[in-house]
Design a protein around this motif. Sequence first.
Motif, mmCIF file in Angstrom:
data_model
loop_
_atom_site.group_PDB
_atom_site.id
_atom_site.type_symbol
_atom_site.label_atom_id
_atom_site.label_comp_id
_atom_site.label_asym_id
_atom_site.label_seq_id
_atom_site.Cartn_x
_atom_site.Cartn_y
_atom_site.Cartn_z
ATOM 1 N N ASN A 69 0.834 -1.207 0.000
ATOM 2 C CA ASN A 69 0.000 0.000 0.000
ATOM 3 C C ASN A 69 0.867 1.254 0.000
ATOM 4 O O ASN A 69 0.570 2.226 -0.689
ATOM 5 C CB ASN A 69 -0.937 0.023 1.214
ATOM 6 N N LYS A 99 2.055 1.591 -3.418
ATOM 7 C CA LYS A 99 0.972 1.904 -4.353
ATOM 8 C C LYS A 99 0.464 3.335 -4.168
ATOM 9 O O LYS A 99 0.281 4.069 -5.143
ATOM 10 C CB LYS A 99 -0.157 0.894 -4.133
ATOM 11 N N TYR A 100 0.226 3.706 -2.918
ATOM 12 C CA TYR A 100 -0.375 5.026 -2.669
ATOM 13 C C TYR A 100 0.698 6.083 -2.395
ATOM 14 O O TYR A 100 0.598 6.854 -1.448
ATOM 15 C CB TYR A 100 -1.393 4.929 -1.509
ATOM 16 N N ASP A 142 4.709 5.765 6.176
ATOM 17 C CA ASP A 142 5.066 6.040 4.774
ATOM 18 C C ASP A 142 4.911 7.521 4.486
ATOM 19 O O ASP A 142 4.393 8.270 5.312
ATOM 20 C CB ASP A 142 4.215 5.165 3.822
ATOM 21 N N ILE A 178 -4.525 9.654 4.095
ATOM 22 C CA ILE A 178 -5.943 9.246 4.095
ATOM 23 C C ILE A 178 -6.741 10.311 4.844
ATOM 24 O O ILE A 178 -6.407 10.642 5.990
ATOM 25 C CB ILE A 178 -6.107 7.885 4.810
ATOM 26 N N ILE A 238 -11.482 2.252 6.115
ATOM 27 C CA ILE A 238 -10.588 1.513 5.204
ATOM 28 C C ILE A 238 -10.256 0.104 5.686
ATOM 29 O O ILE A 238 -9.803 -0.721 4.905
ATOM 30 C CB ILE A 238 -9.264 2.279 4.956
ATOM 31 N N ARG A 272 -12.711 0.854 -0.475
ATOM 32 C CA ARG A 272 -11.601 1.481 -1.205
ATOM 33 C C ARG A 272 -11.909 2.962 -1.371
ATOM 34 O O ARG A 272 -13.075 3.347 -1.479
ATOM 35 C CB ARG A 272 -11.415 0.853 -2.585
ATOM 36 N N LEU A 273 -10.878 3.759 -1.419
ATOM 37 C CA LEU A 273 -11.112 5.206 -1.518
ATOM 38 C C LEU A 273 -10.877 5.726 -2.941
ATOM 39 O O LEU A 273 -11.099 6.898 -3.205
ATOM 40 C CB LEU A 273 -10.202 5.959 -0.541
ATOM 41 N N HIS A 274 -10.411 4.826 -3.817
ATOM 42 C CA HIS A 274 -10.074 5.290 -5.168
ATOM 43 C C HIS A 274 -10.631 4.325 -6.207
ATOM 44 O O HIS A 274 -10.734 3.126 -5.937
ATOM 45 C CB HIS A 274 -8.547 5.358 -5.345
ATOM 46 N N THR A 291 -8.060 -4.813 -4.432
ATOM 47 C CA THR A 291 -9.302 -5.551 -4.143
ATOM 48 C C THR A 291 -10.062 -4.980 -2.949
ATOM 49 O O THR A 291 -11.220 -5.315 -2.713
ATOM 50 C CB THR A 291 -8.967 -7.019 -3.818
ATOM 51 N N GLY A 292 -9.391 -4.183 -2.141
ATOM 52 C CA GLY A 292 -10.040 -3.665 -0.919
ATOM 53 C C GLY A 292 -10.077 -4.690 0.200
ATOM 54 O O GLY A 292 -10.871 -4.573 1.139
ATOM 55 N N LEU A 318 -6.222 -4.498 3.899
ATOM 56 C CA LEU A 318 -6.234 -4.023 5.299
ATOM 57 C C LEU A 318 -7.164 -4.863 6.175
ATOM 58 O O LEU A 318 -6.931 -5.008 7.371
ATOM 59 C CB LEU A 318 -6.647 -2.551 5.358
HETATM 60 P P1 ADP Z 1 -6.617 -2.051 -1.660
HETATM 61 O O1 ADP Z 1 -5.281 -1.423 -1.483
HETATM 62 O O2 ADP Z 1 -6.553 -3.333 -2.358
HETATM 63 O O3 ADP Z 1 -7.618 -1.115 -2.208
HETATM 64 P P2 ADP Z 1 -6.675 -2.165 1.200
HETATM 65 O O4 ADP Z 1 -7.618 -2.843 2.101
HETATM 66 O O5 ADP Z 1 -5.252 -2.532 1.308
HETATM 67 O O6 ADP Z 1 -7.199 -2.414 -0.235
HETATM 68 O O7 ADP Z 1 -6.814 -0.624 1.445
HETATM 69 C C1 ADP Z 1 -8.075 -0.029 1.518
HETATM 70 C C2 ADP Z 1 -8.014 1.422 1.126
HETATM 71 O O8 ADP Z 1 -7.268 2.164 2.070
HETATM 72 C C3 ADP Z 1 -7.255 1.640 -0.155
HETATM 73 O O9 ADP Z 1 -8.131 1.514 -1.259
HETATM 74 C C4 ADP Z 1 -6.712 3.025 -0.023
HETATM 75 O O10 ADP Z 1 -7.676 3.952 -0.427
HETATM 76 C C5 ADP Z 1 -6.492 3.182 1.451
HETATM 77 N N1 ADP Z 1 -5.092 2.983 1.837
HETATM 78 C C6 ADP Z 1 -4.534 1.861 2.336
HETATM 79 N N2 ADP Z 1 -3.236 2.042 2.615
HETATM 80 C C7 ADP Z 1 -2.949 3.310 2.314
HETATM 81 C C8 ADP Z 1 -1.751 4.110 2.387
HETATM 82 N N3 ADP Z 1 -0.614 3.616 2.863
HETATM 83 N N4 ADP Z 1 -1.834 5.387 2.002
HETATM 84 C C9 ADP Z 1 -3.000 5.899 1.529
HETATM 85 N N5 ADP Z 1 -4.151 5.202 1.435
HETATM 86 C C10 ADP Z 1 -4.124 3.919 1.810
#
Ligand code: ADP
Length: 477
Positions: free
Chosen positions: A375, A378-379, A406, A411, A419, A425-427, A435-436, A439
């Motif tokens: 994550n 990715k983010y 990080d 968020i 989350i 998912r936020l995006h 996949t959401g 976490l």
């Molecule tokens: P996924 O990454 O597959 O969408 P997660 O359950 O890992 O699913 O995360 C859920 C949501 O939380 C993500 O879609 C994202 O929006 C937010 N998120 C998780 N980790 C981070 C991060 N390190 N920084 C910013 N947003 C995050």
Amino acid sequence: MQIGSAAFRVAVTLALPALALLACHLLRPWLDPTYDPLFIAASAITAWLCGIPYAFACVLLSALALDYFFLAPYNSFELLDAGAQTKFFLFLGSNSIIILLIHYARSAREAQTASEMRYRSLAELIPFGGWVADSSGNMTRISASFLNTFNITMEECRGLGWTRLLDEADRKQVLADWKECVRSGYFWDYEYRLRNAAGEQFVVLSRGIPVPAVRGKHRTWVGIHLDITERERSTEQRVQQARDLERFNAELEQFAYVSAHDLQEPLRMIASYLQLLSRRYQGKLDAEADTFIQYAVEGAERLKSLLQDLLQLQQVGKANRVKVKAPLTDAAIAAENNLSVRIAATGARISIEELPTVEYDLDAFVKVFEHLFENALKYHREGMTPEIHVSAAAQNKQIWEVRVRDNGIGIPAEYQERIFQIFQRLHPRSEYPGTGIGLAICKKVVEVHGGHLSVQSTPGEGSVFYFTIPAIRGPGA
Ligand code: ADP
């Protein structure tokens, strides 16, 4: 005139000595010279009916009457000879003692009656009230509330008659146990089912103690009947609900496992043939067909990662997985190694401080760190090299707190709880794939280990994911 009223008492106090006097006169030939008993009887009755002050007044009147009419010199209050004086004072003394004794006996009886009434009223307040049995275990008294509920008379309950209310299936056993309890003289503490005439069933808790024998009286048993029908019903319901829930969870787990596991094989086949289609016919069909195949391949890929994550969620959350005593650093480093290609591709920097040794499921925590690191990669913020820092601190003697920081997009505060829920998912996927479930997996693993996962984040600056884990107690720590 009402019995017990002041007028009644005065009347009794005056009338009884007068009656005694009259009787003494009438019976003079037979009583002479022993007139005291009639006056003593008058005072005793006055003491019993009217109380001590009136009784003393009666004694005084009686003494005066005795002196005037029956002690020499007659028809005079004078007491000239020693014999008459002795008789007079003996009468006063003995009569006073008698009325005092009567007064105490009456007070004791009243206190006893009052106390018995208090206990009886108290027993009536208990659902189904109290009971009394004799030394052989035969019921001699049962509260009215019990009799009313079961629509039965005391006569029908007397002795062992109450056992007819017992549920057929319990009767023999209860009776045998009650007899044994009476024989041994232990406490009686029993739950049984009783039925009233309408067939309605009640669960009753019966408790009793033997009351030791006092001065010539036999031992008795006193006890209470508590109506615990509702309690039993809700306990049964709770047990049933827990059983249903357990079965439901097991079925759900089974379903999740079968869905995720067994669907993988056909999915793999679909994905392979789609890829074959894409490789063989790319550019040979029209542009629309190429796009359709492309969508189908992507869909199959997404479904594959969804199934894998679901399977992981189902597996890592199990409480009975093997645990090791090892530094958490092992899990963090293993996760870093697993992601080495992606880390290298993004140029990310990961620093892992020394983490505490705890007892944990190594594979599950490798997944936790993998998801947190993934994550963070990715983010990440556009144009910034991802930086991840892992550290730990003792929250107290029993709990460690591990932090994964990080420098990503962060968020917003309002989503920081949400989350951790599955599929939240936020995006959009077009922006950030996923996949959401990641976490949700982390949360489940941490909670199965008795910890808690949370996040603190400032949008545009980065996030810190915290999880707690119990420290090792005792010599192994
Ligand atoms: P996924 O990454 O597959 O969408 P997660 O359950 O890992 O699913 O995360 C859920 C949501 O939380 C993500 O879609 C994202 O929006 C937010 N998120 C998780 N980790 C981070 C991060 N390190 N920084 C910013 N947003 C995050």
